[in-house]
Design an enzyme around this catalytic site. Structure first.
Site, short mmCIF file in Angstrom:
data_model
loop_
_atom_site.label_atom_id
_atom_site.label_comp_id
_atom_site.label_asym_id
_atom_site.label_seq_id
_atom_site.Cartn_x
_atom_site.Cartn_y
_atom_site.Cartn_z
N THR A 1 27.75 17.59 29.85
CA THR A 1 28.69 16.53 29.67
C THR A 1 29.90 16.69 29.17
O THR A 1 30.48 17.89 29.57
CB THR A 1 28.14 17.13 27.09
OG1 THR A 1 29.17 15.87 26.88
CG2 THR A 1 27.97 18.05 27.31
N ASP A 2 30.77 15.84 29.17
CA ASP A 2 32.18 15.39 29.51
C ASP A 2 32.35 16.25 27.95
O ASP A 2 33.60 16.93 27.55
CB ASP A 2 32.57 14.32 29.32
CG ASP A 2 32.45 13.05 28.14
OD1 ASP A 2 31.89 14.18 27.29
OD2 ASP A 2 32.79 12.05 28.42
N GLU A 3 31.64 16.67 26.85
CA GLU A 3 32.66 17.73 25.55
C GLU A 3 32.58 19.22 26.04
O GLU A 3 33.77 19.78 25.14
CB GLU A 3 31.64 17.05 24.67
CG GLU A 3 31.16 16.36 24.34
CD GLU A 3 30.79 15.65 22.94
OE1 GLU A 3 30.92 16.60 21.78
OE2 GLU A 3 30.23 14.65 22.12
N TYR B 1 27.89 22.17 18.82
CA TYR B 1 27.23 21.77 20.27
C TYR B 1 28.21 21.74 21.35
O TYR B 1 26.80 21.72 22.50
CB TYR B 1 27.15 19.76 20.02
CG TYR B 1 26.62 19.40 21.13
CD1 TYR B 1 25.50 19.03 21.48
CD2 TYR B 1 27.54 18.31 22.28
CE1 TYR B 1 25.12 19.40 22.82
CE2 TYR B 1 26.93 17.56 22.40
CZ TYR B 1 25.56 17.71 23.52
OH TYR B 1 25.54 17.06 24.65
N LYS C 1 26.48 23.46 24.76
CA LYS C 1 26.49 22.96 26.33
C LYS C 1 27.58 24.34 27.17
O LYS C 1 26.79 24.10 28.39
CB LYS C 1 26.98 21.46 26.20
CG LYS C 1 25.76 20.80 25.39
CD LYS C 1 24.61 21.24 26.30
CE LYS C 1 24.26 20.24 27.28
NZ LYS C 1 23.67 20.05 27.83
P1 NAD Z 1 18.09 13.27 23.06
O1 NAD Z 1 18.18 14.58 21.23
O2 NAD Z 1 17.90 11.96 22.87
O3 NAD Z 1 16.55 14.07 23.84
C1 NAD Z 1 16.24 15.44 23.54
C2 NAD Z 1 15.16 15.97 24.04
O4 NAD Z 1 14.99 17.39 24.37
C3 NAD Z 1 13.44 15.67 23.17
O5 NAD Z 1 13.12 14.95 23.75
C4 NAD Z 1 13.90 17.31 22.41
O6 NAD Z 1 11.96 16.52 22.21
C5 NAD Z 1 13.70 18.16 23.72
N1 NAD Z 1 14.03 18.98 23.35
C6 NAD Z 1 15.11 19.40 22.44
N2 NAD Z 1 15.04 20.82 22.08
C7 NAD Z 1 13.46 21.58 23.11
C8 NAD Z 1 13.49 22.32 23.54
N3 NAD Z 1 13.90 23.77 22.76
N4 NAD Z 1 12.34 22.75 24.68
C9 NAD Z 1 11.86 21.09 25.36
N5 NAD Z 1 12.42 20.47 24.54
C10 NAD Z 1 13.53 20.28 24.02
O7 NAD Z 1 19.35 13.80 23.94
P2 NAD Z 1 19.60 12.72 25.09
O8 NAD Z 1 20.80 12.25 24.39
O9 NAD Z 1 18.76 12.34 25.91
O10 NAD Z 1 20.55 14.31 26.15
C11 NAD Z 1 19.58 14.95 26.84
C12 NAD Z 1 20.47 15.72 27.63
O11 NAD Z 1 22.11 15.36 28.12
C13 NAD Z 1 21.68 16.56 26.85
O12 NAD Z 1 21.34 17.89 27.52
C14 NAD Z 1 22.24 16.10 26.59
O13 NAD Z 1 23.18 17.24 26.42
C15 NAD Z 1 22.83 15.39 27.58
N6 NAD Z 1 23.51 14.70 27.19
C16 NAD Z 1 23.43 13.62 26.69
C17 NAD Z 1 24.40 12.47 26.58
C18 NAD Z 1 24.34 11.03 25.68
O14 NAD Z 1 25.19 10.58 25.76
N7 NAD Z 1 23.61 11.25 24.70
C19 NAD Z 1 25.74 12.71 27.82
C20 NAD Z 1 25.70 13.53 28.33
C21 NAD Z 1 25.35 14.28 28.37
O1 DAU Z 2 30.24 12.29 25.39
C1 DAU Z 2 28.78 12.88 25.31
C2 DAU Z 2 28.10 12.52 24.63
O2 DAU Z 2 28.31 11.90 23.79
C3 DAU Z 2 27.24 13.92 24.70
O3 DAU Z 2 26.81 14.89 24.78
C4 DAU Z 2 26.33 13.92 23.13
O4 DAU Z 2 24.99 14.82 23.11
C5 DAU Z 2 26.49 12.54 23.02
O5 DAU Z 2 25.57 12.37 20.94
C6 DAU Z 2 27.29 11.82 22.53
O6 DAU Z 2 28.35 12.45 21.88
P1 DAU Z 2 29.26 11.68 20.47
O7 DAU Z 2 29.81 12.71 18.87
O8 DAU Z 2 30.13 11.30 21.12
O9 DAU Z 2 28.11 10.72 20.62
P2 DAU Z 2 28.07 9.78 18.60
O10 DAU Z 2 27.48 8.73 19.08
O11 DAU Z 2 27.31 11.11 17.76
O12 DAU Z 2 29.15 8.77 17.97
C7 DAU Z 2 30.26 8.29 18.90
C8 DAU Z 2 31.11 8.32 18.23
O13 DAU Z 2 31.10 7.91 17.18
C9 DAU Z 2 32.13 9.84 17.62
O14 DAU Z 2 33.17 9.53 17.61
C10 DAU Z 2 31.54 9.33 16.37
C11 DAU Z 2 31.84 8.07 16.14
N1 DAU Z 2 30.51 8.11 15.27
C12 DAU Z 2 29.16 8.73 15.16
C13 DAU Z 2 28.53 8.08 14.32
C14 DAU Z 2 26.65 8.31 14.58
C15 DAU Z 2 30.91 7.48 13.57
O15 DAU Z 2 32.45 6.61 13.46
N2 DAU Z 2 29.77 6.89 12.68
C16 DAU Z 2 28.29 7.04 13.07
O16 DAU Z 2 28.03 6.74 11.90
#
Ligand code: NAD
Ligand code: DAU
Length: 339
Positions: A125-127, A153, A157
């Protein structure tokens, strides 16, 4: 080829499985997922009908289960999506983030060492780069930006990324890493900003915007992330990190207002609530490396992607309404009740 996709019952992993089944029908896909609160077998219903697909319920931190799967499947590629992924949950309970995101990654790496693989791909992730100030729009994260994390988190990562790179150098494992910006699209769990706002707006419930709503995220349609991972794991250089993002920056308030317009709902639903502790201000990816080396470019503009996403949530109400009925109610109360 056989590809193990961990975390494939979650948001991005499931979209990636559908992308693979369509783009590379010759490859076998084995999904390994522990089915935590974020994993959902209904999401994989269609995939289950494919001959080339197998689902295994297992935890990536369970060494015995991981080794057994490697012995059964002799995988060529591992793509690790499995993670605890929600920043707010990591503020409340960091431990499980370290266990899954760091220890789980290490268990997978050990199995790769033991059995041999063609490629291990880590979905990061970019985080891991921390955040950028709001008043310097000329700044972007490149692959050389130092790791500088803010939340449990992002720290977990970053820890995983460092383990992956350490195994590559020390044990010569063929690895790659992608660091992507915020994704949105189908099957996004309704704890995250976009699906939370869509589901609440549809019920005419208040929309909790943290702080002033001025924090910026760089949004990418999930299919564009899937195509980037597909390219990097097959053609990217070993040992390399690639940033993934589409220069699509929006303040949170802009995103929420766009959703309200799409749903024809009033802005008075917006409620400003106490900010997230340590809230990152701005994420912005420079995707020049993946573009120059592999020709990757995003295909979906934000305006189109958000329209498709809103439509998906309208067309698939039972998918997210079933989630809202369960433990989610306690989660929402705990996270937002006193805000
Ligand atoms: P998500 O929370 O929707 O899904 C996570 C999945 O992993 C779920 O199906 C869960 O059951 C499974 N899981 C959790 N713990 C586990 C374990 N111990 N063993 C096996 N499976 C397990 O997450 P997502 O948003 O799909 O993110 C997927 C990946 O991409 C993550 O690694 C996250 O850090 C990364 N990522 C997410 C975003 C985003 O915007 N959502 C952006 C950049 C990177
Ligand atoms: O940048 C990549 C990341 O993006 C991934 O690595 C993470 O897994 C993914 O969850 C996401 O993280 P963020 O914290 O950016 O996503 P989230 O949807 O939780 O929040 C997006 C923005 O919105 C953040 O600035 C917080 C704000 N927010 C979020 C929620 C849930 C609100 O203002 N209100 C809310 O209720």
């Amino acid at each position: 080829m056989t590809i193990i996709v961990t975390g494939g019952a979650g948001f991005i992993g499931s979209n990636f499985i559908y992308y693979q089944l369509q783009k590379h029908p010759e490859d076998r896909i084995v999904c390994m997922d522990a089915l935590t609160y974020a994993g959902n077998l209904k999401t994989l219903k269609e995939a289950m009908t494919h001959d080339q697909f197998r689902f295994v319920k297992a935890d990536i931190a369970d060494r015995g289960a991981v080794n057994q799967l490697f012995e059964e499947e002799h995988p060529d590629i591992i793509v690790n999506f499995a993670a605890e992924s929600h920043v707010d949950r990591s503020v409340v309970n960091p431990e499980v983030f370290l266990r899954t995101n760091i220890m789980g990654t290490q268990v997978l790496m050990d199995a790769c060492r033991k059995y041999g693989i063609k490629r291990y791909h880590q979905v990061s992730t970019d985080e891991v780069y921390g955040d950028l100030p709001l008043d310097q729009p000329e700044l972007f994260f490149t692959e050389d930006t130092p790791i500088h994390t803010s939340s449990p988190y992002s720290a977990s990562k970053a820890g995983a990324d460092l383990i992956v790179l350490a195994y590559a150098r020390t044990f010569k494992l063929p690895v790659s890493i992608t660091r992507c910006s915020n994704n949105y699209g189908p099957y996004h769990f309704p704890e995250k900003l976009i699906p939370l706002m869509i589901s609440r707006a549809l019920a005419d419930e208040s929309l909790p915007v943290y702080g002033t709503g001025e924090n910026i995220r760089d949004w990418l349609y999930v299919e564009d992330h899937c195509s980037a991972i597909d390219l990097v794991m097959r053609k990217g250089r070993e040992g390399e990190v690639y940033n993934v993002g589409g220069h699509n920056e929006r303040t949170n308030l802009e995103v929420v207002r766009t959703i309200l317009r799409e749903l024809d709902k009033p802005e008075r639903l917006i409620h400003y609530v106490t900010d997230r502790p340590g809230h990152d201000r701005r994420y912005a990816i420079d995707p020049a490396k993946i573009h120059n080396e592999l020709g990757w470019l995003p295909q979906t503009r934000f305006d189109d992607g958000i329209r498709m996403t809103v439509q998906w949530y309208l067309d698939n109400q039972s998918w997210w309404q079933d989630i809202l009925k369960g433990d989610y109610q306690n989660y929402y109360q705990q996270m937002y009740g006193n805000r």
